[in-house]
Design an enzyme around this catalytic site. Sequence first.
Site, short mmCIF file in Angstrom:
data_model
loop_
_atom_site.label_atom_id
_atom_site.label_comp_id
_atom_site.label_asym_id
_atom_site.label_seq_id
_atom_site.Cartn_x
_atom_site.Cartn_y
_atom_site.Cartn_z
N ASP A 1 -2.34 1.67 -4.55
CA ASP A 1 -3.56 1.97 -3.80
C ASP A 1 -4.68 1.02 -4.23
O ASP A 1 -4.50 0.16 -5.10
CB ASP A 1 -3.97 3.43 -3.98
CG ASP A 1 -4.12 3.83 -5.44
OD1 ASP A 1 -4.38 2.94 -6.28
OD2 ASP A 1 -3.96 5.03 -5.75
N HIS B 1 0.81 -1.22 0.00
CA HIS B 1 0.00 0.00 0.00
C HIS B 1 0.85 1.28 0.00
O HIS B 1 0.30 2.38 -0.10
CB HIS B 1 -0.96 0.01 1.20
CG HIS B 1 -2.29 0.63 0.89
ND1 HIS B 1 -2.48 1.55 -0.11
CD2 HIS B 1 -3.51 0.44 1.46
CE1 HIS B 1 -3.74 1.93 -0.14
NE2 HIS B 1 -4.39 1.26 0.79
#
Length: 436
Positions: free
Chosen positions: A412, A408
Amino acid sequence: MTTVELKMPKMGESISEATILNWLKKVGDSVEEDETILEVATDKVDSEVPSPCTGVIAKILFEPNEVVEIGKVIALIHADASQVATEVKEEENTSISKKDTPKRDIVKSNNNAVKVGVVQQKLVVNPDAFLSPLIISIAQKENLSLEEVQSIPGTGVDGRIRKSDVMQYLKHRKYPLQSIPQAPQVQKSTYAAPQIPFTEGKDRIVEMDRMRKMIADHMVYSKHTSPHVTSYIEVDVTNIVNWRNKVKIEFQEKHGEKLTYTPIFVEAVAKAIQEYPMINVSVDDKNIVVRKDINIGMATALPSGNLIVPVVRNADEKNLLGLAKNVNHLANSARNNALKPDEIGGSTFTISNVGTFGSLMGTPIINQPEVAILALGIIKKRPEVITTEKGDEIAIRSMMYLSLSFDHRVVDGFLGGSFLRKVGDELEAFDSNREI
Protein backbone atom coordinates in the site's frame (compact mmCIF):
# COMPACT_ATOMS: atom_id res chain seq x y z
CA MET A 1 37.24 -45.68 -29.65
CA THR A 2 35.47 -43.90 -26.78
CA THR A 3 32.02 -42.43 -27.37
CA VAL A 4 31.22 -39.43 -25.15
CA GLU A 5 27.63 -38.34 -24.53
CA LEU A 6 26.95 -34.61 -24.79
CA LYS A 7 24.05 -33.81 -22.46
CA MET A 8 21.87 -30.74 -22.18
CA PRO A 9 23.64 -28.91 -19.32
CA LYS A 10 21.99 -27.48 -16.23
CA MET A 11 21.07 -23.88 -17.03
CA GLY A 12 20.36 -22.54 -13.55
CA GLU A 13 17.83 -22.85 -10.78
CA SER A 14 14.23 -23.74 -11.67
CA ILE A 15 15.11 -24.43 -15.34
CA SER A 16 14.14 -27.95 -16.46
CA GLU A 17 14.38 -27.66 -20.26
CA ALA A 18 16.00 -25.65 -23.04
CA THR A 19 15.40 -25.04 -26.74
CA ILE A 20 18.10 -25.80 -29.28
CA LEU A 21 18.64 -22.65 -31.33
CA ASN A 22 21.45 -23.63 -33.69
CA TRP A 23 24.08 -26.33 -34.19
CA LEU A 24 27.46 -24.73 -34.94
CA LYS A 25 28.91 -28.13 -35.86
CA LYS A 26 27.49 -30.92 -38.01
CA VAL A 27 27.98 -34.68 -38.09
CA GLY A 28 31.53 -35.52 -39.08
CA ASP A 29 33.03 -32.20 -37.96
CA SER A 30 36.05 -32.23 -35.65
CA VAL A 31 35.77 -30.36 -32.35
CA GLU A 32 38.22 -29.28 -29.70
CA GLU A 33 37.57 -29.55 -25.97
CA ASP A 34 35.58 -26.51 -24.73
CA GLU A 35 34.84 -25.43 -28.32
CA THR A 36 31.24 -24.25 -28.73
CA ILE A 37 29.09 -26.88 -30.44
CA LEU A 38 25.60 -25.41 -30.26
CA GLU A 39 23.51 -22.51 -28.95
CA VAL A 40 20.53 -23.13 -26.68
CA ALA A 41 17.90 -20.91 -25.10
CA THR A 42 15.74 -20.96 -21.99
CA ASP A 43 12.98 -18.56 -21.00
CA LYS A 44 15.74 -16.46 -19.38
CA VAL A 45 18.85 -16.39 -21.54
CA ASP A 46 20.65 -17.74 -24.60
CA SER A 47 23.75 -19.84 -23.90
CA GLU A 48 26.54 -21.67 -25.70
CA VAL A 49 27.26 -25.35 -25.02
CA PRO A 50 30.93 -26.38 -25.25
CA SER A 51 32.34 -29.77 -26.22
CA PRO A 52 33.36 -31.94 -23.25
CA CYS A 53 36.26 -33.44 -25.22
CA THR A 54 38.29 -33.36 -28.42
CA GLY A 55 36.92 -35.61 -31.14
CA VAL A 56 34.44 -35.95 -34.00
CA ILE A 57 30.67 -35.33 -33.93
CA ALA A 58 29.21 -38.81 -34.43
CA LYS A 59 25.50 -38.22 -33.97
CA ILE A 60 23.13 -35.29 -33.43
CA LEU A 61 19.94 -36.39 -31.70
CA PHE A 62 17.84 -33.23 -31.76
CA GLU A 63 17.12 -30.60 -34.39
CA PRO A 64 16.98 -26.79 -33.98
CA ASN A 65 13.81 -25.47 -32.28
CA GLU A 66 13.29 -28.72 -30.38
CA VAL A 67 12.76 -28.49 -26.61
CA VAL A 68 15.01 -30.84 -24.64
CA GLU A 69 14.96 -31.77 -20.98
CA ILE A 70 18.01 -30.87 -18.86
CA GLY A 71 20.35 -33.87 -18.61
CA LYS A 72 19.11 -35.44 -21.86
CA VAL A 73 21.74 -36.71 -24.31
CA ILE A 74 21.71 -34.40 -27.34
CA ALA A 75 24.74 -35.64 -29.29
CA LEU A 76 27.45 -38.31 -29.38
CA ILE A 77 31.13 -37.52 -29.86
CA HIS A 78 33.83 -40.01 -30.86
CA ALA A 79 36.70 -38.99 -28.60
CA ASP A 80 39.16 -40.66 -31.03
CA ALA A 81 39.74 -37.81 -33.49
CA SER A 82 41.49 -40.14 -35.95
CA GLN A 83 38.10 -41.50 -37.02
CA VAL A 84 37.58 -40.64 -40.68
CA ALA A 85 35.14 -37.73 -40.76
CA THR A 86 33.70 -38.68 -44.14
CA GLU A 87 32.81 -42.20 -43.02
CA VAL A 88 31.03 -40.89 -39.94
CA LYS A 89 29.19 -38.26 -41.88
CA GLU A 90 27.86 -40.70 -44.48
CA GLU A 91 26.82 -43.21 -41.84
CA GLU A 92 25.00 -40.72 -39.65
CA ASN A 93 23.42 -38.60 -42.37
CA THR A 94 21.70 -41.74 -43.65
CA SER A 95 20.05 -42.42 -40.28
CA ILE A 96 19.41 -38.89 -39.00
CA SER A 97 18.20 -37.06 -42.11
CA LYS A 98 15.10 -39.24 -42.29
CA LYS A 99 12.50 -36.97 -40.80
CA ASP A 100 9.86 -39.71 -40.76
CA THR A 101 11.72 -41.87 -38.22
CA PRO A 102 13.23 -39.60 -35.57
CA LYS A 103 14.56 -41.43 -32.52
CA ARG A 104 13.44 -39.03 -29.85
CA ASP A 105 11.58 -39.59 -26.64
CA ILE A 106 11.02 -36.15 -25.14
CA VAL A 107 7.27 -36.68 -25.39
CA LYS A 108 5.53 -40.02 -25.65
CA SER A 109 2.75 -38.93 -27.92
CA ASN A 110 0.39 -41.88 -27.48
CA ASN A 111 0.51 -41.89 -23.69
CA ASN A 112 0.17 -38.13 -23.47
CA ALA A 113 -2.72 -38.14 -25.92
CA VAL A 114 -4.61 -40.48 -23.62
CA LYS A 115 -3.83 -38.34 -20.61
CA VAL A 116 -4.95 -35.19 -22.37
CA GLY A 117 -8.23 -36.76 -23.31
CA VAL A 118 -8.89 -37.68 -19.70
CA VAL A 119 -7.95 -34.23 -18.51
CA GLN A 120 -10.30 -32.60 -20.96
CA GLN A 121 -13.18 -34.66 -19.65
CA LYS A 122 -12.44 -34.48 -15.93
CA LEU A 123 -10.20 -31.37 -15.83
CA VAL A 124 -8.15 -32.38 -12.81
CA VAL A 125 -6.68 -29.03 -11.75
CA ASN A 126 -3.45 -28.78 -9.78
CA PRO A 127 -3.55 -25.32 -8.12
CA ASP A 128 0.07 -25.75 -6.96
CA ALA A 129 1.42 -26.26 -10.48
CA PHE A 130 4.45 -24.03 -11.14
CA LEU A 131 4.02 -21.94 -14.29
CA SER A 132 7.20 -20.45 -15.76
CA PRO A 133 7.09 -17.14 -17.68
CA LEU A 134 7.46 -19.14 -20.91
CA ILE A 135 4.41 -21.30 -20.09
CA ILE A 136 2.39 -18.21 -19.12
CA SER A 137 3.37 -16.53 -22.38
CA ILE A 138 2.20 -19.53 -24.43
CA ALA A 139 -1.04 -19.72 -22.44
CA GLN A 140 -1.80 -16.07 -23.13
CA LYS A 141 -1.07 -16.48 -26.83
CA GLU A 142 -3.28 -19.59 -27.11
CA ASN A 143 -6.06 -18.16 -24.89
CA LEU A 144 -5.74 -20.89 -22.27
CA SER A 145 -7.33 -20.19 -18.89
CA LEU A 146 -5.30 -20.56 -15.68
CA GLU A 147 -7.46 -23.54 -14.67
CA GLU A 148 -6.87 -25.21 -18.03
CA VAL A 149 -3.08 -24.76 -17.90
CA GLN A 150 -2.96 -26.13 -14.34
CA SER A 151 -4.78 -29.24 -15.54
CA ILE A 152 -2.02 -30.21 -18.01
CA PRO A 153 0.04 -33.20 -16.79
CA GLY A 154 3.66 -32.11 -16.38
CA THR A 155 6.50 -34.38 -17.47
CA GLY A 156 9.28 -32.22 -16.02
CA VAL A 157 11.07 -32.56 -12.70
CA ASP A 158 8.56 -32.91 -9.83
CA GLY A 159 5.72 -32.84 -12.33
CA ARG A 160 6.63 -29.40 -13.68
CA ILE A 161 4.75 -28.34 -16.81
CA ARG A 162 7.10 -27.99 -19.78
CA LYS A 163 6.65 -26.27 -23.13
CA SER A 164 6.36 -29.65 -24.83
CA ASP A 165 3.51 -30.61 -22.46
CA VAL A 166 1.53 -27.51 -23.45
CA MET A 167 2.22 -28.06 -27.16
CA GLN A 168 1.07 -31.68 -26.88
CA TYR A 169 -2.06 -30.58 -25.02
CA LEU A 170 -2.94 -28.01 -27.67
CA LYS A 171 -2.51 -30.65 -30.37
CA HIS A 172 -5.26 -32.81 -28.80
CA ARG A 173 -7.41 -30.07 -27.28
CA LYS A 174 -11.15 -30.55 -27.73
CA TYR A 175 -13.80 -27.87 -27.86
CA PRO A 176 -15.74 -27.11 -25.81
CA LEU A 177 -13.92 -28.22 -22.66
CA GLN A 178 -16.71 -29.91 -20.75
CA SER A 179 -15.48 -29.27 -17.24
CA ILE A 180 -14.76 -25.56 -17.64
CA PRO A 181 -17.79 -23.44 -16.79
CA GLN A 182 -18.86 -21.23 -19.64
CA ALA A 183 -18.34 -17.58 -18.82
CA PRO A 184 -21.20 -15.22 -19.63
CA GLN A 185 -20.74 -13.73 -23.05
CA VAL A 186 -19.49 -10.18 -22.97
CA GLN A 187 -20.42 -7.83 -25.75
CA LYS A 188 -17.49 -7.39 -28.06
CA SER A 189 -15.87 -3.99 -28.16
CA THR A 190 -16.79 -1.91 -31.17
CA TYR A 191 -13.35 -0.29 -31.09
CA ALA A 192 -11.36 -1.14 -34.18
CA ALA A 193 -7.62 -1.31 -33.81
CA PRO A 194 -6.04 1.35 -35.99
CA GLN A 195 -4.44 0.16 -39.19
CA ILE A 196 -0.70 0.70 -39.42
CA PRO A 197 0.19 2.44 -42.68
CA PHE A 198 3.14 1.08 -44.60
CA THR A 199 4.79 2.87 -47.52
CA GLU A 200 6.61 0.52 -49.86
CA GLY A 201 10.14 1.69 -50.56
CA LYS A 202 10.24 4.05 -47.58
CA ASP A 203 9.18 2.08 -44.50
CA ARG A 204 10.67 -1.22 -43.50
CA ILE A 205 9.58 -4.10 -41.27
CA VAL A 206 11.91 -5.50 -38.62
CA GLU A 207 10.82 -8.74 -36.99
CA MET A 208 11.26 -8.90 -33.23
CA ASP A 209 14.05 -11.24 -32.19
CA ARG A 210 13.38 -13.98 -29.66
CA MET A 211 14.51 -11.95 -26.64
CA ARG A 212 12.46 -8.89 -27.62
CA LYS A 213 9.35 -11.08 -27.92
CA MET A 214 9.99 -12.47 -24.44
CA ILE A 215 10.48 -8.96 -23.02
CA ALA A 216 7.24 -7.81 -24.64
CA ASP A 217 5.29 -10.77 -23.26
CA HIS A 218 6.81 -10.31 -19.80
CA MET A 219 5.96 -6.60 -19.68
CA VAL A 220 2.36 -7.15 -20.82
CA TYR A 221 1.98 -9.98 -18.31
CA SER A 222 3.28 -7.73 -15.51
CA LYS A 223 0.83 -4.94 -16.30
CA HIS A 224 -2.05 -7.42 -16.49
CA THR A 225 -1.02 -9.07 -13.23
CA SER A 226 -0.08 -6.19 -10.92
CA PRO A 227 -1.99 -2.96 -10.34
CA HIS A 228 0.95 -0.56 -10.66
CA VAL A 229 1.31 2.53 -8.47
CA THR A 230 4.34 4.84 -8.73
CA SER A 231 5.65 7.19 -6.02
CA TYR A 232 8.40 9.79 -6.39
CA ILE A 233 10.85 11.57 -4.13
CA GLU A 234 13.75 13.94 -4.75
CA VAL A 235 17.09 13.18 -3.12
CA ASP A 236 20.17 15.30 -2.45
CA VAL A 237 23.16 13.10 -3.38
CA THR A 238 25.83 15.82 -3.16
CA ASN A 239 27.79 13.91 -0.49
CA ILE A 240 27.91 10.80 -2.71
CA VAL A 241 28.99 12.73 -5.80
CA ASN A 242 31.73 14.61 -3.94
CA TRP A 243 33.02 11.45 -2.23
CA ARG A 244 33.12 9.44 -5.45
CA ASN A 245 34.91 12.22 -7.33
CA LYS A 246 37.48 12.36 -4.53
CA VAL A 247 38.23 8.63 -4.20
CA LYS A 248 37.41 6.95 -7.55
CA ILE A 249 41.00 7.05 -8.88
CA GLU A 250 42.45 5.84 -5.59
CA PHE A 251 39.75 3.17 -5.37
CA GLN A 252 40.65 1.75 -8.78
CA GLU A 253 44.39 1.84 -8.08
CA LYS A 254 43.93 0.14 -4.71
CA HIS A 255 41.33 -2.48 -5.61
CA GLY A 256 41.53 -2.77 -9.40
CA GLU A 257 37.83 -1.96 -9.73
CA LYS A 258 35.95 1.01 -11.16
CA LEU A 259 33.77 2.82 -8.65
CA THR A 260 30.39 3.64 -10.20
CA TYR A 261 27.24 4.87 -8.48
CA THR A 262 25.45 1.53 -8.87
CA PRO A 263 27.04 -0.31 -5.89
CA ILE A 264 26.19 2.68 -3.68
CA PHE A 265 22.57 2.54 -4.83
CA VAL A 266 22.44 -1.25 -4.32
CA GLU A 267 23.82 -0.85 -0.80
CA ALA A 268 21.14 1.73 0.09
CA VAL A 269 18.34 -0.45 -1.32
CA ALA A 270 19.57 -3.51 0.59
CA LYS A 271 19.58 -1.55 3.86
CA ALA A 272 16.06 -0.26 3.20
CA ILE A 273 14.78 -3.78 2.45
CA GLN A 274 16.17 -4.97 5.78
CA GLU A 275 13.97 -2.39 7.50
CA TYR A 276 10.94 -3.01 5.27
CA PRO A 277 11.07 -6.77 4.41
CA MET A 278 7.51 -6.82 3.02
CA ILE A 279 8.88 -5.12 -0.10
CA ASN A 280 11.01 -8.23 -0.67
CA VAL A 281 8.09 -10.56 -1.41
CA SER A 282 6.18 -12.35 -4.18
CA VAL A 283 2.45 -13.03 -4.56
CA ASP A 284 1.34 -16.65 -4.90
CA ASP A 285 -2.42 -16.54 -5.44
CA LYS A 286 -3.74 -15.56 -1.98
CA ASN A 287 -0.41 -16.07 -0.23
CA ILE A 288 2.57 -13.75 0.21
CA VAL A 289 6.00 -15.36 -0.08
CA VAL A 290 8.48 -13.37 2.02
CA ARG A 291 12.02 -13.78 0.69
CA LYS A 292 14.87 -14.20 3.15
CA ASP A 293 17.60 -13.50 0.60
CA ILE A 294 18.01 -9.97 -0.70
CA ASN A 295 18.92 -10.39 -4.37
CA ILE A 296 19.01 -7.11 -6.27
CA GLY A 297 18.43 -7.22 -10.02
CA MET A 298 20.00 -4.52 -12.21
CA ALA A 299 18.12 -3.73 -15.41
CA THR A 300 20.90 -3.61 -18.02
CA ALA A 301 20.88 -2.75 -21.72
CA LEU A 302 22.52 -5.28 -24.05
CA PRO A 303 24.50 -4.34 -27.18
CA SER A 304 21.54 -5.59 -29.23
CA GLY A 305 19.29 -3.00 -27.59
CA ASN A 306 17.43 -5.63 -25.58
CA LEU A 307 17.15 -5.63 -21.81
CA ILE A 308 18.39 -8.17 -19.26
CA VAL A 309 18.44 -8.24 -15.45
CA PRO A 310 21.65 -9.68 -13.92
CA VAL A 311 21.41 -10.25 -10.17
CA VAL A 312 23.56 -9.17 -7.22
CA ARG A 313 22.91 -12.04 -4.82
CA ASN A 314 22.81 -11.51 -1.05
CA ALA A 315 23.49 -7.82 -1.50
CA ASP A 316 23.00 -7.18 2.22
CA GLU A 317 25.96 -9.43 3.05
CA LYS A 318 28.50 -7.56 0.87
CA ASN A 319 30.50 -4.43 1.65
CA LEU A 320 30.93 -1.65 -0.89
CA LEU A 321 34.03 -3.26 -2.42
CA GLY A 322 32.25 -6.60 -2.76
CA LEU A 323 29.27 -4.89 -4.38
CA ALA A 324 31.54 -2.97 -6.78
CA LYS A 325 33.27 -6.19 -7.89
CA ASN A 326 29.93 -7.97 -8.34
CA VAL A 327 28.32 -5.07 -10.22
CA ASN A 328 31.31 -4.58 -12.54
CA HIS A 329 31.48 -8.30 -13.34
CA LEU A 330 27.77 -8.47 -14.19
CA ALA A 331 27.85 -5.28 -16.26
CA ASN A 332 30.90 -6.43 -18.27
CA SER A 333 29.40 -9.88 -18.81
CA ALA A 334 26.16 -8.31 -20.04
CA ARG A 335 28.00 -6.08 -22.52
CA ASN A 336 29.93 -9.10 -23.85
CA ASN A 337 26.88 -11.41 -23.93
CA ALA A 338 28.67 -13.66 -21.44
CA LEU A 339 26.16 -13.81 -18.58
CA LYS A 340 25.59 -17.27 -17.13
CA PRO A 341 22.04 -18.55 -16.48
CA ASP A 342 22.50 -18.48 -12.70
CA GLU A 343 23.55 -14.80 -12.91
CA ILE A 344 20.19 -13.63 -14.23
CA GLY A 345 17.68 -15.54 -12.13
CA GLY A 346 16.34 -15.28 -8.61
CA SER A 347 16.13 -11.52 -8.12
CA THR A 348 13.78 -10.35 -5.35
CA PHE A 349 13.90 -6.60 -6.09
CA THR A 350 15.05 -4.68 -9.18
CA ILE A 351 16.59 -1.27 -9.81
CA SER A 352 16.68 0.52 -13.17
CA ASN A 353 19.05 3.44 -13.71
CA VAL A 354 17.10 5.48 -16.26
CA GLY A 355 19.44 8.40 -15.58
CA THR A 356 22.08 6.61 -17.65
CA PHE A 357 20.13 7.69 -20.74
CA GLY A 358 19.54 11.24 -19.46
CA SER A 359 16.02 10.64 -18.15
CA LEU A 360 14.94 12.83 -15.25
CA MET A 361 12.70 10.08 -13.84
CA GLY A 362 10.82 6.96 -14.95
CA THR A 363 7.74 4.83 -14.29
CA PRO A 364 9.26 1.33 -14.41
CA ILE A 365 7.25 -1.87 -14.92
CA ILE A 366 7.57 -4.44 -12.13
CA ASN A 367 9.83 -7.40 -12.87
CA GLN A 368 7.53 -10.33 -12.06
CA PRO A 369 7.25 -12.14 -9.69
CA GLU A 370 8.61 -9.23 -7.62
CA VAL A 371 6.31 -6.56 -6.17
CA ALA A 372 8.40 -3.40 -6.61
CA ILE A 373 11.03 -1.80 -8.82
CA LEU A 374 13.07 1.38 -8.27
CA ALA A 375 14.02 3.80 -11.06
CA LEU A 376 16.99 6.13 -10.54
CA GLY A 377 16.97 9.38 -12.50
CA ILE A 378 19.84 11.50 -13.78
CA ILE A 379 21.93 13.41 -11.25
CA LYS A 380 21.72 17.15 -12.01
CA LYS A 381 23.28 20.15 -10.33
CA ARG A 382 20.97 23.04 -9.53
CA PRO A 383 20.46 25.78 -6.93
CA GLU A 384 18.60 24.56 -3.86
CA VAL A 385 17.50 26.16 -0.62
CA ILE A 386 19.31 24.42 2.26
CA THR A 387 19.23 25.00 6.01
CA THR A 388 22.57 25.79 7.65
CA GLU A 389 23.67 27.10 11.05
CA LYS A 390 23.30 30.59 9.60
CA GLY A 391 19.76 29.88 8.37
CA ASP A 392 18.40 29.22 4.91
CA GLU A 393 20.86 29.60 2.06
CA ILE A 394 20.94 28.92 -1.67
CA ALA A 395 23.62 26.42 -2.70
CA ILE A 396 24.53 24.32 -5.74
CA ARG A 397 23.50 20.73 -4.96
CA SER A 398 23.48 17.44 -6.90
CA MET A 399 19.85 16.29 -7.01
CA MET A 400 18.21 13.08 -8.24
CA TYR A 401 14.66 11.75 -8.54
CA LEU A 402 13.77 8.25 -7.29
CA SER A 403 10.56 6.59 -8.49
CA LEU A 404 9.17 3.38 -7.03
CA SER A 405 6.55 1.32 -8.88
CA PHE A 406 4.86 -1.19 -6.60
CA ASP A 407 2.16 -3.85 -6.70
CA HIS A 408 -0.88 -2.39 -4.95
CA ARG A 409 -2.26 -5.87 -4.23
CA VAL A 410 0.21 -6.27 -1.36
CA VAL A 411 2.09 -2.96 -1.10
CA ASP A 412 0.00 0.00 0.00
CA GLY A 413 0.96 3.66 -0.07
CA PHE A 414 2.33 3.66 3.48
CA LEU A 415 4.73 0.77 2.90
CA GLY A 416 5.74 1.93 -0.57
CA GLY A 417 6.26 5.53 0.53
CA SER A 418 8.12 4.55 3.72
CA PHE A 419 10.47 2.23 1.84
CA LEU A 420 11.17 4.84 -0.83
CA ARG A 421 11.87 7.49 1.81
CA LYS A 422 14.24 5.09 3.60
CA VAL A 423 16.25 4.60 0.40
CA GLY A 424 16.44 8.36 0.01
CA ASP A 425 17.52 8.83 3.62
CA GLU A 426 20.29 6.26 3.20
CA LEU A 427 21.61 8.10 0.15
CA GLU A 428 21.42 11.53 1.76
CA ALA A 429 23.12 10.29 4.94
CA PHE A 430 26.10 8.90 3.02
CA ASP A 431 29.35 9.59 4.90
CA SER A 432 31.52 11.84 2.74
CA ASN A 433 34.54 10.88 4.88
CA ARG A 434 34.06 7.18 4.29
CA GLU A 435 37.22 5.08 4.05
CA ILE A 436 37.84 2.93 0.97
